[in-house]
Structure formats: structure tokens, C-alpha cells
Design a protein around this motif. Structure first.
Motif, short mmCIF file in Angstrom:
data_model
loop_
_atom_site.label_atom_id
_atom_site.label_comp_id
_atom_site.label_asym_id
_atom_site.label_seq_id
_atom_site.Cartn_x
_atom_site.Cartn_y
_atom_site.Cartn_z
N ARG A 88 0.49 -1.15 -0.01
CA ARG A 88 -0.06 0.12 0.15
C ARG A 88 1.08 1.31 0.11
O ARG A 88 0.28 2.45 0.07
N VAL A 89 2.04 1.64 -0.30
CA VAL A 89 3.20 2.59 -0.22
C VAL A 89 3.79 1.88 -1.14
O VAL A 89 3.70 1.24 -2.57
N LYS A 90 3.97 3.83 -1.92
CA LYS A 90 5.00 3.52 -3.65
C LYS A 90 6.30 2.92 -3.55
O LYS A 90 6.91 2.13 -4.45
N THR A 91 7.18 3.00 -2.10
CA THR A 91 7.78 1.81 -1.87
C THR A 91 7.97 0.18 -2.58
O THR A 91 9.32 -0.23 -2.12
N SER A 92 7.10 -0.08 -2.42
CA SER A 92 6.45 -1.78 -2.51
C SER A 92 6.56 -1.47 -3.82
O SER A 92 5.45 -0.64 -5.10
N PRO B 112 5.72 0.85 -8.45
CA PRO B 112 5.02 0.99 -7.30
C PRO B 112 4.02 0.06 -7.20
O PRO B 112 2.79 0.16 -8.28
N ALA B 113 3.81 -0.65 -5.57
CA ALA B 113 2.34 -1.13 -5.65
C ALA B 113 1.37 -0.73 -5.31
O ALA B 113 0.37 -1.20 -6.11
N THR B 114 1.40 0.76 -5.40
CA THR B 114 0.58 1.02 -5.61
C THR B 114 -0.56 1.82 -6.74
O THR B 114 -1.54 2.37 -7.35
N THR B 115 0.57 1.79 -8.26
CA THR B 115 -0.21 1.53 -9.54
C THR B 115 -0.41 0.37 -10.26
O THR B 115 -0.89 0.37 -10.97
N LEU B 116 -0.60 -0.83 -9.83
CA LEU B 116 -0.91 -1.73 -9.95
C LEU B 116 -2.67 -2.33 -10.00
O LEU B 116 -2.68 -1.81 -8.94
N SER B 117 -3.05 -2.46 -10.68
CA SER B 117 -4.55 -2.81 -10.71
C SER B 117 -4.73 -4.36 -9.52
O SER B 117 -3.99 -4.63 -9.37
N GLY B 118 -5.82 -5.01 -9.71
CA GLY B 118 -6.59 -5.67 -8.54
C GLY B 118 -5.74 -7.60 -9.14
O GLY B 118 -5.21 -8.25 -8.74
N GLY B 119 -5.81 -7.12 -10.69
CA GLY B 119 -5.65 -8.54 -11.48
C GLY B 119 -4.95 -8.15 -11.41
O GLY B 119 -3.27 -9.63 -10.95
N GLU B 120 -3.71 -7.15 -12.00
CA GLU B 120 -1.84 -7.45 -11.60
C GLU B 120 -1.73 -7.69 -10.45
O GLU B 120 -0.59 -8.75 -10.93
N ALA B 121 -2.33 -7.59 -9.33
CA ALA B 121 -1.69 -8.09 -7.71
C ALA B 121 -2.05 -9.08 -7.86
O ALA B 121 -1.00 -9.33 -6.90
N GLN B 122 -2.90 -10.14 -8.21
CA GLN B 122 -3.56 -11.37 -7.96
C GLN B 122 -2.64 -12.29 -9.30
O GLN B 122 -2.19 -13.47 -8.65
N ARG B 123 -2.28 -11.46 -10.13
CA ARG B 123 -1.11 -12.25 -10.45
C ARG B 123 0.49 -12.05 -10.56
O ARG B 123 1.08 -13.45 -10.90
N ILE B 124 0.58 -11.50 -9.59
CA ILE B 124 1.82 -11.50 -8.99
C ILE B 124 2.58 -12.04 -8.53
O ILE B 124 2.85 -13.01 -7.60
N LYS B 125 0.63 -12.41 -7.41
CA LYS B 125 0.89 -13.16 -6.22
C LYS B 125 1.10 -14.79 -7.07
O LYS B 125 1.39 -15.16 -5.92
#
Length: 799
Positions: A557-561, A688-701
Motif C-alpha cells: 500500500r506504499v509507493k516503495t513496494s 510502485p505497488a500502488t499503481t497495480l490493478s487488482g488483477g495485476e496484483a493477483q497475478r504477481i501473487k
């Protein structure tokens, strides 16, 4: 002007593009994942439209970097209807308060309710002491500490339990040692082997004083005291602490929400429940699904609503609620907290709100509005969008869904590839024209020239006589109607059904918590797992080795992630830099190459690369840090290079570009290849993690999990993994999921995408409708079997 004219757009990966977007039309921007759709729609059109509007009404002008375009004409005020659930963090914000329909209900009850006595408008609310339930302060629930959350693994001893409660009750460890000595038991004894009396004292404390030995840096000795107990201690901490982090950790990790016993979840005080219309108080109406509330209000007779003003308010409420049917969210109640809505539900609710305002001459920009919608609901969505368009607004949609694209007035297709291989206009024109275009991948999928893989009945994995199952019984979670469900293992299983039919209730709210209960104990000898707060029981858990849930929640939830820090290869990359000759000469450790550290990170922006500039009480923007020019690092750190690139340049590489750079580093390369294979080659390593969509976050996981060495027999649970994926990328996702099943695992997918459901080995469909009219199993079997089922709502669309 009849068009929004963009000349020389060059934000992110856009390559100096020029495009004319017709106004007062429904225009869909398409293209493969990462081709630049959101860059054009949101980062350029929306941001520039917002900036111009704020400036026109007198908000402070802010200094901005060089404009990312040469010319932008014809742009009206813009409204971004996004899927960002992070905007809603206040549990008091509900569907009713957000839409203002609850305020209209309050007016109706002030005018028309019986036994109202001296009740006024201010009393018919849960957000004010005049009306809220004094026990739960209008939240409808209270939080309680539960033994199973405080002691998730009963095989651990009391000291281990205290250690795992760090930042919450870790400081109770010393007292616990004293408790063991005072009550003469071995502190290393597993919790579940201790006598019940000791367990009760550990949790709830004791009124009897006991001699407790205390050892710390400042004091060592024996003193008489009562053992406070973990739960009383935590209540005391919550009452005194001002640390939001600590409060959040305690509530999230150790407490359970239960319906308020005073107001029964209606949120209002008892006096307010005595004021009724046709026998129902305002809390009961607010807890009804909007679909049900419409019918209740329509049945009200003149004897129930007597005043002219009351009848007008009732008609206005019905008119606004009707829009929820078009938006596909009529299964939601007005009391539903905004924090519990999915991104798709938030977006469609906002569409409903905008339609009810009746504003015109705006540019509405939407991010995949079909997400979370069943095929039969998409026609209603297009009807709603056409109503917004017919008011005199322009509608621009970023979308992958073929049925939505096919109903657009015009298509702008970006590509040809993702990331730096994209950013160009591949095609602009009508649906019929794109189908004939030989350059457009989107056009080829629309025409049927390209297709997502299909399976025939002979290619599907079958349920054999020796097949194992997860069996859920007596499931009554939310709207589920005492279900019994058998989920076959070793297959790709799709969970289907219209919005609100109970898919997430069955899997996310029942199956997953029951499995977590099993894996926290692993010594369960009962036939069924059953826990108090879950309304159902489970058997067959012994047939799986682990349960991995891959959600769309943010990876940070922060730009440094960043993606590389999340999947765990950033440490390896920094170690490579520390091994370079210049780094050795300067005695740099891997820590110097972390932008989060004081050793190498820019001290001005703390490694974020940008500074938040507050341009109004409501709006802030990112501007590049003037000290590091957006690199995140101090200048001397950037002197060190690996294969000709410094850390900043490495972080700016896309996943696909970095494959060659790290081809000699097997550990790093393994994870990067997985990201590339699942269609994430276009993201940058340091995005930055804050710029990723929910779908992108899911695929990274998913990539992170695939990179781990696991035993077979793992259950993977995914919720709408196709969100944000082009048809071309869905094929990549299916290939990966197929490999998981071939390795002896089970993949369970909650999904609306008809290509995924048609490809699955087995389907479980809930319905027949959403909310109270759902919650039943209406079809089970292979896609071929479901297709023959007359009860199925999905059957007509299966390939």
C-alpha cells in the motif's frame, strides 16, 4: 468541438500518438494487457481533465513537469469511475449513505412512520448519537476476542503464543513465565495439553494474587500480583493506545465481528425501531436487498404513505433504486458497508449514482465495468451506459470483454504488444471494421480468427471411481440455503453464478476458513471440521496438503513496494550489485542498494522517487523528487553498474527486458520467467505497488506461489483471475493453471468469464438469482452436462 483531439501523447509507454476521440459516443479502448489503455484513458485524459477543471474553479495552480502531450483540445470535465476499493475505509460509509437513498428513507420515516412520537429526522440515522445503537455506536456489530484467533495453533506453548502476538500482547511473555512458576506447570507444555483452568487464567486472568518472578533489564525479583490475562490486557491496550497500527493489528488478527446483540445488526437504538411503516422500521428496510426494497415500497398503500410529500419521496426512492437493477447490484442492501464491496461493485454503484444526478456534458471514463458481471447482466450494463450517454455525456471504456466491445460506437485498439512493445494506435473504427483488420489481435478474437483454447468432453479430466472430494454440509453462510456441495479434487473447477448468488460466500467465506482451521491444527481426528463462527462443516480435508488463496488485494500500500520486492528477488539483485568491483572498493553492502534504507535511499523523498503535493484539501498529486530526479537513490549509489545498468535503470526494465540481463542468475531468472509466462512481462521491476490493478496484483501473487517448491495435492483458490486480461493473455493464464492441475493439484476458480468456465473440467453453479433469491446449487457437472441443464443461467453461453 465534436472530438477530443490528442496530439503527441507520450505518457508512460505511449509513443507520441495522435488520436481523435468522438464526443457524445460510447468509445472502447482495447488492446493486450499493458498496451497503454489506462495510460491514455486515466493518466492522460482524466488527469488533464481534472487539472483543467480544478484550475477553472479557482483551485491553486500547481507547478507541473513538462506536459506529456503536444496538444489536447475539446476535453470536457472528466469523471473517473474506477474500481479502487481503497478509497473506502470508513465502515460507516454504506450503500445507502453513498447513494443518498438512506437520507430519503429518513425523510420518509420522519413524515410517515407510526408511533414516531417526538422522533425527528436526526433520530433516523446510525451515524449520530441521537439515533445510533449505544452498544455498537451504529456499526451493527461488536468485536470480540476469540480463543481460536488468539491461539491459532494449540500445539504451541504459551511463550510461543505470546511471541506470535508481538505488537499486541508480546509483553505478556514475562508474566507468563511467572504464571508457570507460580502454578507449577512446565511453560513449554503445548497449549492443548494444559489443564482447562490454566488455559482460562492465561486468556481471562485470575482474581487471586500469585507470586510472580520477574526478570528484566531494570528489575529482577518476586512480587504479588494478579495475572491479568491476555484478553483483559488487550482490552486495556485498545482503550489506551493511540497507535493506529497497533489497533488495526489487534482487531484484524485477534478479534471477530459478531452481530450486535442490542440492535441485532440494524444499527439504530430501540426507540427508533418502534417507528414503523407497514410494520417495518427503517433498519429493516435498510437491511433488505434493494430488489426486495423496491417491491416493498411499491406495495405501500395510501394508508401507509398519506402525505403528498411522502408519496413524492417514496416515488423518488423507487426511481433511484430501479437503477441498481440496471447496474447489476440490486442484491446489495442499503446497510451494506462500502468497505465490503468488490471493485466491480464500487464502480457500478458509482455509475448508478452518476445516472441519478442527471449531469451532462461530462466525459465518463470507466475501467472494465463488466468485471464481476454474469453474461446475462451485461445487457443491463450497456443500457445504463447508454442512458448516461443519452444525457449528453461522452463515455470512454477501458475493456477486454468481447460483448461490451461489440456494443460500442467506436473502438480504439492499442498495441501491438505490451509495455514498450505497445503504446501505438493499431486501429480506430467500428466493430465491423476491426474484425477485418489484419494487424489487430483484438479484431482477430472478435472475428473468431483467433480463439481461446476449447476442450471437448474427451479432453477433460474426469471424476474417476477413486476420486477424492471436499464435502461441505449444512452451509448457511450469508444467503446460502443449507447447502451440501462436493468439490472434486485433482481438477480445474469453476464456480459460476450471477452476481450475488453466493459464490464467494461458499468458497471465500466458508470453504477457505474451514480449511484454515484444519491447517492450523493438522491433528484433527473428527470426520467434519466445524467452527462456531462459520455456518457449515467440511470433510475431505485430509486429501489436500495445503490451501493457497490468491486474492486481488494489493501487494503493498506504499509507493516503495514493488513487484520484485514482493516476489522475493530484490534481495538477490541487490547482492549482485554489492559484488561489483566499485561496490567492493567503496565497501557498499547490499543494504546500500535499497532505496528504503538510509544508506542509499534519497533522504528527501525517502526512496519513493516522488513527493506528494497537496493542491487542495481533497486532491494531491505526485511530482518527481527534485533531489534525486525520480531515481530514488543518492547519486553515488548510481555509479555502481551491473551489466552496464545501475539500480534505477534495472528497476525501470520490464520483466521481459530483464530476462536477458539475468540469464546467468538461475534464482532470479526462475521467478522472472514465471511472471513473463503468465502475461506480466510488460510491468517494470520497480513499478510502485500502488499503481497495480487488482488483477495485476493477483497475478504477481500467483507468480510468487508458482516460484515456491510445493508438494502436490495443493488447493489453489482464485477469484476472477481474468480481471484486466486480454483474450491473448487469458490463454497464457489457462496454460499455467493447467500445468498446476497436471502436477496433482486442484485449481478452484470463482469466475464469470465464459471462456474460463467452458475450459474447466467441472462446474458448480449457484443461483438462480442474487441475494435472497440465490444461495442454491442449480447446476453441477462438466460444462457439457451443465449446458444441458435447463436450470442453469450459464448454460446458454458455454462453448
Amino acid at each position: 468541438m465534436n472530438n477530443i483531439e490528442v496530439v503527441g501523447a507520450r505518457i508512460h509507454n505511449l509513443k507520441n500518438i495522435t488520436v481523435k476521440i468522438p464526443k457524445n459516443k460510447i468509445v472502447t479502448i482495447t488492446g493486450v494487457s499493458g498496451s497503454g489503455k489506462s495510460s491514455l484513458a486515466f493518466d492522460l485524459l482524466f488527469e488533464e481533465g481534472r487539472r483543467r477543471y480544478l484550475q477553472s474553479i479557482g483551485f491553486p495552480y500547481y507547478i507541473e513537469k513538462e506536459k506529456p502531450f503536444d496538444l489536447l483540445n475539446g476535453l470536457s470535465p472528466t469523471v473517473a469511475v474506477e474500481q479502487r476499493t481503497a478509497l473506502y475505509v470508513n465502515p460507516r460509509s454504506t450503500v445507502g449513505t453513498k447513494t443518498m437513498i438512506y437520507s430519503l428513507l429518513r425523510q420518509l420515516y420522519t413524515l410517515e412512520s407510526t408511533k414516531a412520537g417526538s422522533l425527528e429526522f436526526k433520530h433516523f440515522t446510525f451515524n449520530d448519537p441521537n439515533g445510533w445503537c449505544p452498544n455498537c455506536k451504529g456499526q451493527g456489530y461488536i468485536q470480540e476476542f476469540h480463543e481460536k484467533k488468539l491461539v491459532p495453533e494449540p500445539t504451541k506453548n504459551l511463550l510461543q503464543i505470546c511471541e506470535e502476538g508481538s505488537a499486541a500482547f508480546g509483553s505478556m511473555k514475562n508474566f507468563t513465565k511467572g504464571l508457570a512458576e507460580s502454578m507449577n506447570f512446565d511453560v513449554n507444555t503445548p497449549y492443548n495439553k494444559l489443564p482447562q483452568k490454566i488455559r482460562d487464567i492465561f486468556l481471562y486472568g485470575s482474581d487471586e494474587k500469585m507470586k510472580i518472578k520477574w526478570r528484566s533489564e531494570r528489575f529482577e525479583g518476586v512480587f504479588d500480583t494478579k495475572f491479568e490475562g491476555i484478553i483483559p490486557y488487550l482490552w486495556r491496550v485498545l482503550a489506551k493506545t493511540t497507535s493506529a497500527y497497533r489497533i488495526n493489528k489487534i482487531e484484524k488478527n485477534f478479534m471477530t465481528k459478531v452481530t450486535c446483540p442490542s440492535c441485532y445488526g440494524y444499527r439504530i437504538k430501540e426507540q427508533v425501531t418502534n417507528a414503523t411503516i407497514n410494520g417495518k422500521h427503517i433498519g429493516e428496510l435498510a437491511n433488505m436487498p434493494m430488489d426486495e426494497l423496491i417491491e416493498f415500497l411499491k406495495r405501500l398503500a395510501d394508508t401507509h404513505v398519506k402525505t403528498v410529500q411522502g408519496k413524492a419521496i417514496k416515488d423518488e426512492i423507487i426511481k433511484r433504486l430501479e437503477k441498481s437493477r440496471l447496474a447489476g447490484i440490486s442484491y446489495l442492501s442499503l446497510n451494506r458497508s462500502m468497505t465490503t464491496l468488490s471493485g466491480g461493485e464500487v464502480q457500478r454503484l458509482n455509475l448508478m449514482i452518476h445516472l441519478n444526478t442527471g449531469l451532462n456534458s461530462l466525459v465518463f471514463i470507466l475501467d472494465e465495468p463488466s468485471t464481476g458481471m454474469h453474461e446475462i447482466e451485461k445487457n443491463n450494463l450497456m443500457t445504463l451506459l447508454k442512458e448516461i450517454n443519452n444525457l449528453g455525456n461522452s463515455v470512454i471504456i477501458v475493456e477486454h470483454d468481447r460483448s461490451i466491445i461489440s456494443k460500442s460506437d467506436q473502438i480504439i485498439d492499442l498495441g501491438p504488444g505490451p509495455g514498450r512493445l505497445g503504446g501505438e494506435i493499431v486501429f480506430q473504427g467500428t466493430v465491423d471494421e476491426i474484425k477485418k483488420d489484419k494487424k489487430s489481435i483484438t479484431g482477430k478474437f472478435l472475428s473468431g480468427e483467433l480463439k481461446i483454447s476449447k476442450k471437448n468432453s474427451g479432453q477433460r479430466r474426469r471424476i474417476t471411481k477413486s476420486a477424492k472430494f471436499l464435502v461441505m454440509k449444512n452451509v448457511t453462510t450469508n444467503n446460502l440455503k443449507n447447502l451440501e456441495v462436493k468439490i472434486p479434487l485433482g481438477l480445474m473447477v469453476g464456480i459460476a453464478g450471477v452476481s450475488g448468488s453466493g459464490k464467494s460466500s461458499l468458497i471465500s467465506d466458508t470453504l477457505v476458513p474451514l480449511l484454515k482451521e484444519h491447517f492450523s491444527k493438522r491433528d484433527n481426528e473428527e470426520e467434519f471440521i466445524q467452527i462456531d463462527e462459520i455456518k457449515g462443516k467440511l470433510s475431505g480435508w485430509e486429501n489436500i496438503s495445503d490451501c493457497i488463496v490468491i486474492t486481488q488485494s494489493p501487494i503493498g500500500r506504499v509507493k516503495t513496494s514493488t513487484p520484485v520486492s514482493y516476489i522475493g528477488i530484490w534481495d538477490n539483485i541487490r547482492k549482485l550489485f554489492a559484488k561489483q568491483e566499485l561496490a567492493k572498493q567503496r565497501k557498499y553492502s547490499s543494504g546500500h542498494f535499497s532505496f528504503n534504507s538510509d544508506k542509499g535511499g534519497c533522504p528527501n523523498c525517502k526512496g519513493a522517487g516522488s513527493i506528494d503535493l497537496q493542491i487542495s484539501p481533497f486532491t494531491k498529486i505526485d511530482i518527481p523528487c527534485e533531489e534525486c530526479n525520480g531515481t530514488r537513490y543518492t547519486p553515488e549509489i548510481l555509479d555502481v553498474e551491473y551489466k552496464g545498468k545501475n539500480t534505477h535503470e534495472i528497476l525501470n526494465l520490464t520483466v521481459s527486458e530483464s530476462l536477458d540481463i539475468f540469464k546467468d542468475e538461475p534464482t532470479i531468472l526462475k521467478h522472472l520467467k514465471i511472471l513473463d509466462e503468465i502475461g506480466m512481462g510488460y510491468i517494470t521491476l520497480g513499478q510502485p505497488a500502488t499503481t497495480l490493478s487488482g488483477g495485476e496484483a493477483q497475478r504477481i501473487k500467483l507468480a510468487k506461489e508458482l516460484g515456491k517448491s510445493r508438494r502436490s495435492k495443493t488447493l489453489y483458490v482464485l477469484d476472477e483471475p481474468t480481471f484486466g486480461l486480454h483474450d491473448n493473455d487469458i490463454q497464457k493464464m489457462l496454460n499455467i493453471l493447467d500445468k498446476l492441475v497436471d502436477q496433482g493439484n486442484t485449481v478452484l476458480i470463482i469466475e464469470h468469464n465464459i471462456d474460463i468456465l467452458s475450459y474447466a473440467d467441472y462446474l458448480v453453479e449457484l443461483g438462480p438469482e442474487g441475494g435472497p433469491k440465490g444461495g442454491e446449487i442449480i447446476a453441477m457437472g462438466t460444462p457439457e452436462e451443465v449446458k444441458m441443464n435447463e436450470q442453469s443461467k450459464t448454460a446458454p453461453f458455454l462453448a
